[in-house]
Design an enzyme around this catalytic site. Structure first.
Site, mmCIF file in Angstrom:
data_model
loop_
_atom_site.group_PDB
_atom_site.id
_atom_site.type_symbol
_atom_site.label_atom_id
_atom_site.label_comp_id
_atom_site.label_asym_id
_atom_site.label_seq_id
_atom_site.Cartn_x
_atom_site.Cartn_y
_atom_site.Cartn_z
ATOM 1 N N HIS A 32 4.634 -8.588 3.644
ATOM 2 C CA HIS A 32 4.236 -7.667 4.717
ATOM 3 C C HIS A 32 3.636 -6.405 4.086
ATOM 4 O O HIS A 32 3.786 -6.151 2.889
ATOM 5 C CB HIS A 32 5.464 -7.289 5.550
ATOM 6 C CG HIS A 32 6.546 -6.682 4.716
ATOM 7 N ND1 HIS A 32 6.490 -5.378 4.257
ATOM 8 C CD2 HIS A 32 7.679 -7.218 4.190
ATOM 9 C CE1 HIS A 32 7.553 -5.152 3.495
ATOM 10 N NE2 HIS A 32 8.281 -6.250 3.435
ATOM 11 N N ASP A 87 9.076 -9.583 -0.399
ATOM 12 C CA ASP A 87 8.891 -9.555 -1.848
ATOM 13 C C ASP A 87 9.824 -10.530 -2.556
ATOM 14 O O ASP A 87 9.454 -11.132 -3.561
ATOM 15 C CB ASP A 87 9.030 -8.130 -2.408
ATOM 16 C CG ASP A 87 10.346 -7.457 -2.059
ATOM 17 O OD1 ASP A 87 10.459 -6.236 -2.262
ATOM 18 O OD2 ASP A 87 11.269 -8.153 -1.582
#
Lengths: 448, 468
Positions: B68, B338
């Protein structure tokens, strides 16, 4: 394994792009934004310490009750729009935008996609067409904040000032600048009336008054011939080649076009918050350093050491500095004197004082990289030279000391933080003999 | 007199160059831009459009995995920074306390700064900056692979079940159809799964949660970092710049770093007065903390991480194999976190240092740098081409990480066989090792997620083959 494929030659993104260069070259001669080079009044240490180690002065004395009694400064206006001739050259150069974008779609040139993207979005600002040489909002801000910092630093002094002379020259940009400065002094419980401008002001704009300067320098050919000389050098030609290669343009880029592109870069970036413009992506850092020299040469001959006339006109302004300070030592009054002027005048007073002088002299023959004469640091937007007179009662004999600041950073003209009155006298007294008699058109003043 | 002039000239110790890096923060010319996982995407990315195109090759499939974009800090960090800024602002408001060794302008900027209360009820939300990051990425994909995107037969997009990934996907899709009314990708967007074994398998993997995320290793290594000489030196330096009456703790130093790096990421100039307490060198050292944490939490610190990353690579393998046999073009994009990206890179053996990273000593030229591969909006893109050379047709695969070529394949791509050699191993990846935790609580075994996984890939296969 893989046979050689036919690639349409597009470059790889590397640190050669402008859009992701974290530290693009920030120095653009006299179109450098003030914040790029300035210090901060409020970070300059107070003149109050008892010192042994601090080189406040050559003699070990008590400076604890020094107070400012007079301030004199000259300041250039803030960021402005280009003048008429520059605007014309810029606008013509800006028509190349579509060519450059077209070349990119054909796969020519070396510009990165993001930079071309940003160029595509760039539009000519119509204000440049009719508000030529006007101060911009950012320029107003520069002077306003200067005023704020000045008033914070010298608050006590300003509250007690007996007389003030604040005068702009006749241009819109200096008149707006002085208004901005006075706005910045808002917090002080005093009024600071703005004087009317004097046409061809003999203190703030003596060069306009000077007919001789008109004929010898403005209409003279020295500056132009030196610039042309530089434009013939390998270095400068390389810039033309680089821009050609980078943009993929096939037509020859004459020096005037390069100037137009350079001005598009530096004027437009000075109007932005981020201090960037896609036009700057046409130039490498080295190209920009070379172009910076062109302006340094121009100012050197028009306003600086390139012609001995300049230090004589500069002297006319500094005469006022000496007289104002001398007057204060005699009367005990507190005074502030400020002239809102132009880079020409700033260059001239530095020449008169003999600062930033290069040996050997500069010329268009070759670019001297480690030169002292750098318009970026001498005359950015809102450039200023401030002299502060202190009375230090606890000192044994002569109780006066002088502090100098250039662009809000202390400069040690006498080898220590403060000049003694004697040292100040030695440098500045001679300016009292300065006059503008030489300005009548009869004799040609030769450069020494 | 001329001698005096000469003396003056010689003595004019003029500070002509204002470009010394150790000056104030507000006017420093060289400022360090790398902030581990809170690095703005534009600071580290390449550009898809700057890569050479081959006119003999046609894109037949594109598979991408995305983090994102820029977001607000999470619950814990928000709580910590709110508290810290409150304490420091209180001190600033007392004029006597304002004396510090920091530059006036920086202190001025700090005094003018205000806490944004909306951060408190939108923790971890995607910001406008983040939206823009994904929007522009979508646009660049459209520009670079224009013909492919305009005529793609099957597009499939899915995000994990979180606000920041879902809105990132929406931004991406808007960028993909930028200015073109004929393109509509909204039907390609699949709803997020409560349990997503392809792009968030770690959330529901009991063994990962117990042994890795909440395990000893992470805590130990972070403690070693927090007590290392380098970090303690930073604390001392920050203390010297801080106000006289405030004793800053080690923990608060990192909170200050968080305040700095998030705030600056939202500023158009990428600056925040909170950063003025740190020198560039301090920032280099602080960047390392995330690297350590991520190394052990998501990276090579545990084999489990590699196994979890395998799932997404299995999906990539299956997608490309199916596409290679089909006349239809496909585009698959996933939006995740991540953690997932790092697990995938480990599964691929990328950014692997020879020696494991230690919290106690920072390795300056390490390969494992979260700034490089898990900045905001980081992405992994795989492109499958069908190339016609003379009479032959061959397949090629190209990989890009953050729009730059990778060590997996040369810039002009790998041969199909090479791709198979590397990725076939993932085709049998399973999540059995996740198991259930000791209390036998609600973790499903690997099997039913496999079913879900198979279901979605079968769906794609069915779609493709039914039209053949």
């Amino acid at each position: 394994m893989w046979k050689l494929l036919i690639w349409v030659s597009l470059p790889l993104v590397s640190s050669k792009c402008y859009w992701n260069n974290p530290n693009p070259y920030p120095y653009f001669g006299s179109k450098t934004p003030y914040d790029t080079v300035r210090g901060d009044f409020r970070d300059v240490p107070e003149i109050e310490a008892k010192f042994r180690q601090n080189r406040i002065s050559a003699d070990a004395n008590d400076f604890s009750e020094c107070e400012a009694v007079s301030i004199w400064f000259m300041i250039r206006h803030g960021t402005r729009r280009p003048n008429a001739p520059d605007t014309k050259i810029m606008k013509k150069a800006s028509y190349l935008k579509d060519n450059i974008i077209h070349k990119r779609t054909q796969g020519k040139g070396e510009m990165c996609a993001q930079d071309v993207d940003d160029l595509r979005k760039w539009m000519w600002n119509p204000k440049l067409d009719y508000k030529r040489s006007y101060l911009t909002t950012h320029g107003f801000q520069e002077l306003f904040e200067f005023g704020q910092r000045f008033s914070q630093k010298f608050a006590n002094f300003l509250e007690e000032v007996n007389s003030s002379v604040l005068r702009p020259t006749s241009e819109q940009r200096t008149q707006q600048s002085i208004k901005a400065f006075v706005e910045g002094l808002r917090g002080i419980n005093q009024s600071f009336p703005i004087e009317d401008y004097i046409l061809n002001d003999p203190v703030a704009r003596p060069y306009r008054y000077c007919a001789k300067r008109g004929s010898q320098i403005i209409n003279g050919t020295r500056a132009i011939s030196e610039i042309q000389r530089f434009q013939e050098t390998e270095e400068f030609k390389k810039v033309q080649e680089n821009v050609q290669r980078r943009t993929g343009l096939s037509l020859e880029l004459k020096p005037n076009t390069i100037k137009g592109l350079y001005d598009l870069c530096r004027f437009y970036r000075s109007y932005t918050l981020l201090k960037r413009s896609p036009w700057c992506s046409l130039f490498s850092d080295d190209d920009l350093k070379i172009l910076e020299y062109v302006e340094d040469v121009q100012h050197y001959f028009k306003n600086g050491f390139g012609d001995s006339l300049n230090s004589q006109t500069g002297a006319a302004g500094l005469k006022d500095l000496y007289e104002k300070f001398h007057h204060v030592t005699k009367t005990g009054h507190k005074s502030i004197t400020a002239y809102f002027t132009h880079d020409t005048m700033m260059d001239m007073i530095y020449s008169a004082m003999g600062f930033y002088e290069d040996y050997p002299k500069l010329s268009g023959f070759e670019r001297k990289k480690d030169r002292k004469w750098r318009t970026t640091f001498l005359t950015p937007f809102a450039a200023n030279f401030v002299a502060v007179l202190y009375r230090c009662p606890k000192l044994p004999s002569t109780t006066y000391r002088v502090q100098f600041l250039k662009n809000e950073k202390e400069v040690h003209l006498c080898g220590a933080r403060l000049c003694s009155w004697k040292q100040f006298w030695e440098t500045f007294h001679r300016f009292t003999k300065a006059n503008l008699d030489f300005c009548d058109d009869d004799t040609y003043v030769y450069s020494v | 007199m001329s001698r005096l002039v000469l003396v003056l000239v010689l003595f004019s110790v003029v500070i002509v160059r204002g470009s010394v890096c150790s000056e104030c923060y507000w006017n420093s010319k060289c400022s360090y831009e790398l902030f581990a996982t809170a690095t703005p995407y534009d600071n580290i990315r390449g550009d898809l459009r700057d890569h050479a195109q081959d006119n003999d090759c046609k894109v037949i499939s594109l598979w991408s995995l995305h983090r994102h974009g820029n977001r607000n800090p999470g619950v814990d960090v928000t709580r910590d920074v709110k508290e810290l800024q409150h304490k420091i602002k209180l001190l600033l408001d007392v004029p006597d306390n304002r004396r510090s060794n920091n530059c006036y302008q920086d202190m001025d900027d700090l005094m003018k700064w205000r806490w944004n209360t909306t951060l408190e009820n939108s923790t971890s939300y995607l910001t406008g900056v983040g939206y823009e990051e994904l929007y522009q990425l979508g646009r660049r994909i459209l520009m670079r692979y224009h013909d492919f995107v305009k005529s793609v037969d099957n597009a499939y997009f899915r995000a994990t079940n979180s606000q920041r990934t879902e809105v990132s996907l929406a931004a991406y899709v808007r960028g993909l159809s930028d200015g073109d009314d004929t393109l509509n990708f909204t039907t390609a967007i699949d709803a997020p799964l409560q349990r997503d074994d392809v792009i968030r398998p770690y959330e529901t993997c009991a063994r990962y949660q117990d042994e890795v995320k909440n395990g000893q290793k992470v805590t130990e290594e972070l403690a070693a970092y927090d007590t290392s000489a380098e970090f303690l030196a930073i604390r001392d330096r920050v203390q010297a710049k801080m106000f006289v009456d405030y004793k800053i703790s080690s923990r608060e130093v990192f909170t200050l770093y968080e305040l700095c790096r998030f705030e600056r990421s939202w500023d158009p100039k990428l600056r925040s007065p909170w950063c003025s307490f740190f020198t560039d060198q301090d920032l280099v050292v602080l960047e390392y903390r995330d690297d350590i944490r991520h190394y052990y939490r998501n990276g090579y610190g545990s084999q489990i991480n590699l196994d979890l990353g395998a799932q997404a690579m299995k999906n990539l393998y299956e997608t490309f194999v199916a596409a290679s046999k089909s006349e239809q073009t496909t585009m698959v994009s996933y939006f995740t976190h991540d953690t997932m990206l790092e697990m995938v890179y480990c599964a691929l053996g990328l950014f692997r240092d020879r020696e494991p990273l230690k919290g106690s000593t920072r390795k300056a030229n390490r390969l494992w740098r979260s700034t490089e591969f898990t900045a905001f909006a980081s992405n992994f893109i795989a492109v499958l081409y069908r190339c016609s050379k003379s009479d032959e047709e061959e397949l090629r695969v190209q990989f890009l990480i953050n729009e730059k070529p990778t060590a997996l394949c040369p810039e002009d791509g790998c041969a199909w066989q090479q791709f198979l050699n590397t990725f076939q191993v993932f085709s049998t990846a399973k999540l059995d090792f996740c198991g259930t935790n000791e209390s036998g609580a609600s973790h499903l075994s690997g099997r039913s997620d496999m079913k879900m996984n198979l279901a979605s890939s079968l769906m794609i296969l069915v779609m493709i083959t039914s039209i053949l």
